[in-house]
Design an enzyme around this catalytic site. Structure first.
Site, short mmCIF file in Angstrom:
data_model
loop_
_atom_site.label_atom_id
_atom_site.label_comp_id
_atom_site.label_asym_id
_atom_site.label_seq_id
_atom_site.Cartn_x
_atom_site.Cartn_y
_atom_site.Cartn_z
N CYS A 2 -2.08 4.98 -10.63
CA CYS A 2 -1.45 4.76 -11.76
C CYS A 2 0.21 6.20 -11.41
O CYS A 2 -0.03 6.70 -11.70
CB CYS A 2 -1.93 5.25 -12.73
SG CYS A 2 -3.64 4.07 -13.58
N ARG A 27 1.29 3.28 -6.51
CA ARG A 27 0.39 4.55 -6.66
C ARG A 27 -0.56 3.21 -8.00
O ARG A 27 -1.19 4.16 -7.45
CB ARG A 27 0.75 5.33 -8.09
CG ARG A 27 2.21 6.27 -7.33
CD ARG A 27 1.90 7.47 -9.05
NE ARG A 27 1.62 8.10 -9.66
CZ ARG A 27 0.87 9.36 -8.74
NH1 ARG A 27 1.40 9.96 -7.44
NH2 ARG A 27 0.28 10.05 -8.93
N TRP A 74 -2.91 1.29 -11.61
CA TRP A 74 -4.62 1.03 -10.88
C TRP A 74 -5.59 0.89 -12.08
O TRP A 74 -5.67 1.84 -12.33
CB TRP A 74 -4.30 1.78 -9.85
CG TRP A 74 -5.38 1.98 -8.91
CD1 TRP A 74 -4.95 0.58 -7.55
CD2 TRP A 74 -6.32 2.07 -8.99
NE1 TRP A 74 -6.49 1.17 -6.75
CE2 TRP A 74 -6.95 1.47 -7.19
CE3 TRP A 74 -7.47 2.75 -9.21
CZ2 TRP A 74 -8.97 1.82 -6.75
CZ3 TRP A 74 -8.57 2.96 -9.21
CH2 TRP A 74 -9.52 2.48 -8.40
N ASN A 100 -2.07 8.26 -16.74
CA ASN A 100 -2.93 7.91 -15.34
C ASN A 100 -4.16 8.65 -15.29
O ASN A 100 -3.81 10.18 -16.01
CB ASN A 100 -1.81 8.98 -14.49
CG ASN A 100 -2.38 8.59 -13.28
OD1 ASN A 100 -2.94 8.66 -12.95
ND2 ASN A 100 -1.13 9.79 -12.28
N GLY A 101 -4.88 8.82 -15.53
CA GLY A 101 -6.48 9.70 -14.96
C GLY A 101 -7.31 8.84 -15.91
O GLY A 101 -7.59 7.47 -15.71
N GLU A 493 -10.02 6.29 12.86
CA GLU A 493 -8.47 6.29 12.04
C GLU A 493 -8.28 4.36 12.54
O GLU A 493 -7.42 4.32 11.59
CB GLU A 493 -7.64 7.47 13.16
CG GLU A 493 -5.64 7.21 11.89
CD GLU A 493 -6.42 7.21 10.54
OE1 GLU A 493 -6.92 7.32 9.66
OE2 GLU A 493 -5.04 6.58 10.09
N LYS A 497 -7.67 1.61 9.92
CA LYS A 497 -6.29 0.85 8.89
C LYS A 497 -6.25 0.08 8.94
O LYS A 497 -6.19 -1.23 8.53
CB LYS A 497 -5.40 1.71 10.47
CG LYS A 497 -4.88 2.79 10.66
CD LYS A 497 -3.65 2.97 9.22
CE LYS A 497 -3.99 3.75 8.57
NZ LYS A 497 -5.13 4.93 8.28
N GLU A 500 -8.36 -1.53 5.51
CA GLU A 500 -7.55 -0.94 4.58
C GLU A 500 -6.68 -2.22 4.34
O GLU A 500 -6.40 -2.28 3.27
CB GLU A 500 -6.94 0.43 4.32
CG GLU A 500 -5.91 0.82 5.63
CD GLU A 500 -5.44 2.35 4.54
OE1 GLU A 500 -5.71 2.46 3.74
OE2 GLU A 500 -5.53 3.32 5.64
N HIS A 516 -26.69 3.17 20.61
CA HIS A 516 -27.81 3.80 20.13
C HIS A 516 -27.64 2.58 18.46
O HIS A 516 -28.32 3.21 17.61
CB HIS A 516 -27.71 5.31 19.59
CG HIS A 516 -27.46 6.16 20.45
ND1 HIS A 516 -28.57 6.26 20.93
CD2 HIS A 516 -26.72 6.84 21.08
CE1 HIS A 516 -28.15 7.24 22.56
NE2 HIS A 516 -27.13 7.13 22.65
N LYS A 615 -2.20 4.40 -3.03
CA LYS A 615 -1.66 5.39 -2.96
C LYS A 615 -2.35 7.16 -2.76
O LYS A 615 -3.15 6.93 -1.79
CB LYS A 615 0.13 5.92 -2.56
CG LYS A 615 0.78 6.86 -1.34
CD LYS A 615 0.31 6.15 -0.01
CE LYS A 615 1.20 7.30 1.15
NZ LYS A 615 0.37 6.75 2.02
#
Ligand code: M6R
Length: 620
Positions: A2, A27, A74, A100-101, A493, A497, A500, A516, A615
């Protein structure tokens, strides 16, 4: 998560709020809204979806006034809908706020307020805060306090904050006290921009760019009142406190897309420069070592360290894993990389000679911040490797190293990863040279590092080859990413990528571990991306690659230039320049970033704003 903006001054607030929200949209982008006060009337405009939709709404339903707040959401509590969008009003219409929170005790507070007859419109935790401020305000007014007295508003706000459990960054307006904007912070960042007869409020400095460089960072348990010509900050325990105005530096400036269609692509292409910036001023050729300005640790202290813990989340954790390999190889200090969300709760036995480094692009990740606080609470020196100047972790850590990568806006982290690896390589050199590493070895290390920006620029030339690979495999539903040693974190990584931004399931594994279990996934529709440049484990990785081919799985290889052997074995090759093994992640990660980008484009995904993500992850 947010984004919050606020403005009080002499200009039309809605223009500034919308501009600020556009810059904070990374955000969260579930909904957007603003509230403006004018002539003791609060006007709210909000709607589900992007800031662009809110801009359209305001074009057809404008709001007047030079004081206001805004929010880009968000969603945590309540689905992304118009009614759950911020700002939220209290029932009386006297109070409006953005948040925000997460308010953890919102259920209890809501039940109590409902018993007093309070009607709720939304299913958010935030509305509870608005209603609670309204309820306290009413009590103060009934007991004789004036609604237009700022002290009454302070009191209602303070009484509310004392009842909240959880985290908040708040921007609050009171209808009857219209010249003021209030802010409160506990766990969610807020910064105030100081202009000429105007103040700005924001979750981070990006909305302030172009308006002011003078800022005041709020600390947890601060509340602030901003008027056109005045600012007052009160801390919960000490009352009014001095306001320290700081000036932000140039590096916060470049947030324009320029010629690029997406921030992610722009940031991928910035990597030769961002790696150069991470090294600038830190290479000491005379002593064949690195230098760091802000570590706040003397040589004696650093020599006593016998264990290092690197803590981080997501991509920063992957960079940390490269750091573990680098520090153990070059400085011979036992090092572990810990998920911040695990470290904070598991009571790890850290000793006086353990040094903790938190790695974070944003400097605001809730889990990483909590791990930093937990380690510091126990008396351990905790340093930050951070990109965002003035962020909470940068300010709370005992010292640290900035990445100087410039703002990273794309939700998928790219340039921050390679800058983190660069800084960790310098750290390994620095710690190694204090111990047993020879001058000559230090010189060779520096020489290799110095060549990296140019080699990374050359690596970007693989983009066309990557496009071809993306076209061939974009409709597959699963990918495996495999690498060994320094390229194992790169495999993790690469898989992150792809997941997401293209929503394709992908797994990263050490190449040998594939036998395995994960090898059971291999079929002709499951490509394996092998990170297999030349080096000490090359032969081993080639064997793993053949095992996949033998089972009919398509293989894409990230391989050294002109590697005919690999070319003869696999379905697609993406060439990268030869570099020393310990620096391979700086080149091998690049085609994987590009691959995720190209696949996401082909699948019609929103590259810079992938679904469900934001983000800065400022909630647990
Ligand atoms: O800002 P931080 O480095 O602390 O963020 C950590 C993760 O949230 C972040 O790296 C996330 O995994 C990225 N979206 C990955 O691209």
């Amino acid at each position: 998560m947010c984004g919050i903006v606020g403005y009080v001054g002499h200009r039309p607030a809605s223009d500034l709020l919308l501009d600020g929200l556009s810059r904070l949209e990374y955000r969260g982008y579930d909904s957007a809204g603003i509230a403006v006060v004018e002539d003791r009337e609060i006007a709210v405009r909000k709607r589900r979806g992007r800031v662009a939709g809110l801009i359209e709404l305001i074009e057809s339903h404008p709001v007047e006034g030079s004081i206001g707040i805004g929010h880009t959401r968000w969603a945590t509590h309540g689905d992304p809908s118009d009614v759950n969008s911020h700002p939220h009003l209290d029932e009386s219409g006297r109070v409006v706020l953005v948040h925000n929170g997460v308010i953890e005790n919102h259920d209890r507070l809501k039940a109590r307020l409902s018993e007093t007859g309070c009607g709720f419109r939304s299913s958010t935790d935030t509305e509870v805060v608005a209603q609670l401020i309204g309820w306290h305000l009413e009590q103060f007014i009934e007991s004789g306090h004036a609604a237009d007295d700022p002290e009454t508003c302070w009191s209602a706000l303070r009484a509310t904050l004392d009842e909240l459990e959880g985290t908040y960054g708040l921007g609050v307006l009171f209808r009857d006290c219209p010249g003021h904007l209030w802010a409160a912070r506990c766990g969610s960042p807020l910064v105030i921009g100081v202009g000429e007869q105007e103040y700005f409020l924001a979750s981070d400095t990006s909305p302030l760019i172009g308006y002011t460089r003078d800022v005041v960072y709020l600390d947890d348990h601060d509340t602030a009142r901003l008027g056109r010509d005045e600012i007052e900050v009160r801390h919960r325990d000490v009352g009014t406190r001095d306001v320290a105005v700081q000036t932000i530096q140039d590096e916060a400036v470049d947030v324009e897309l320029g010629e690029f269609p997406h921030y992610m692509l722009k940031e991928i292409y910035e990597q030769p420069d961002s790696i150069r910036s991470a090294m600038r001023g830190r290479m000491d050729g005379d002593d064949a070592t690195a230098v760091f300005g802000g570590l706040n640790a003397d040589a004696g202290e650093l020599r006593r360290i016998d264990r290092i813990v690197l803590t981080a989340c997501g991509t920063s954790w992957h960079a940390g894993l490269v750091g573990e390999y680098l520090i153990e190889e070059f400085a011979r200090i036992p090092t572990e990389v810990e998920y911040a969300s695990e470290l904070r709760y598991r009571n790890a036995p850290l000793t006086d000679t353990t040094m903790v480094f938190a790695i974070t692009q944003s400097g605001e990740t809730a889990d990483t911040l909590a791990a930093v606080r937990e380690c510091r609470r126990k008396g351990h020196k905790t340093l930050a490797i951070c990109n965002t100047v003035g962020s909470t972790i940068a300010r709370e850590a005992d010292g640290g190293i900035y990445l100087h990568a410039g703002p990273e806006i794309g939700v998928a982290s790219t340039k921050a990863f390679t800058s983190q690896v660069t800084v960790l390589a310098l750290l390994a050199l620095y710690l190694g040279r204090m111990r047993h590493m020879s001058f000559r070895a230090g010189e060779a290390f520096l020489e290799s590092l110095e060549a990296m920006p140019e080699l990374v620029a050359r690596t970007l030339e693989c983009h066309d080859a990557v496009r071809e690979v993306a076209r061939r495999f974009a409709d597959c539903g699963n990918f495996l990413y495999l690498g060994r040693q320094y390229n194992f974190p790169v495999a993790l990584e690469g898989a992150l990528k792809l997941k997401e931004i293209s929503y394709i399931h992908a797994e990263g594994y050490p190449a040998a571990e594939m036998k395995h279990g994960p090898i059971a996934l291999v079929d002709e529709r499951t490509p394996s991306v092998f990170v297999t440049p030349r080096g000490g484990v090359y032969e081993k990785v080639v064997s793993n690659l053949e095992e996949i081919k033998a089972r009919g799985g398509p293989v894409i290889a990230i391989a050294g230039p002109d590697d005919e052997r690999i070319a003869g074995l696999v379905d697609e090759v993406i060439p990268v320049p030869d570099v020393p093994e310990f620096l391979q992640p700086l080149v091998t990660s690049i085609p994987l970033q590009l691959l995720a980008y190209e696949v996401a484009l082909l699948r019609g995904c929103d590259v810079d704003r992938p679904r469900n993500l934001a983000k800065s992850v400022t909630v647990e």
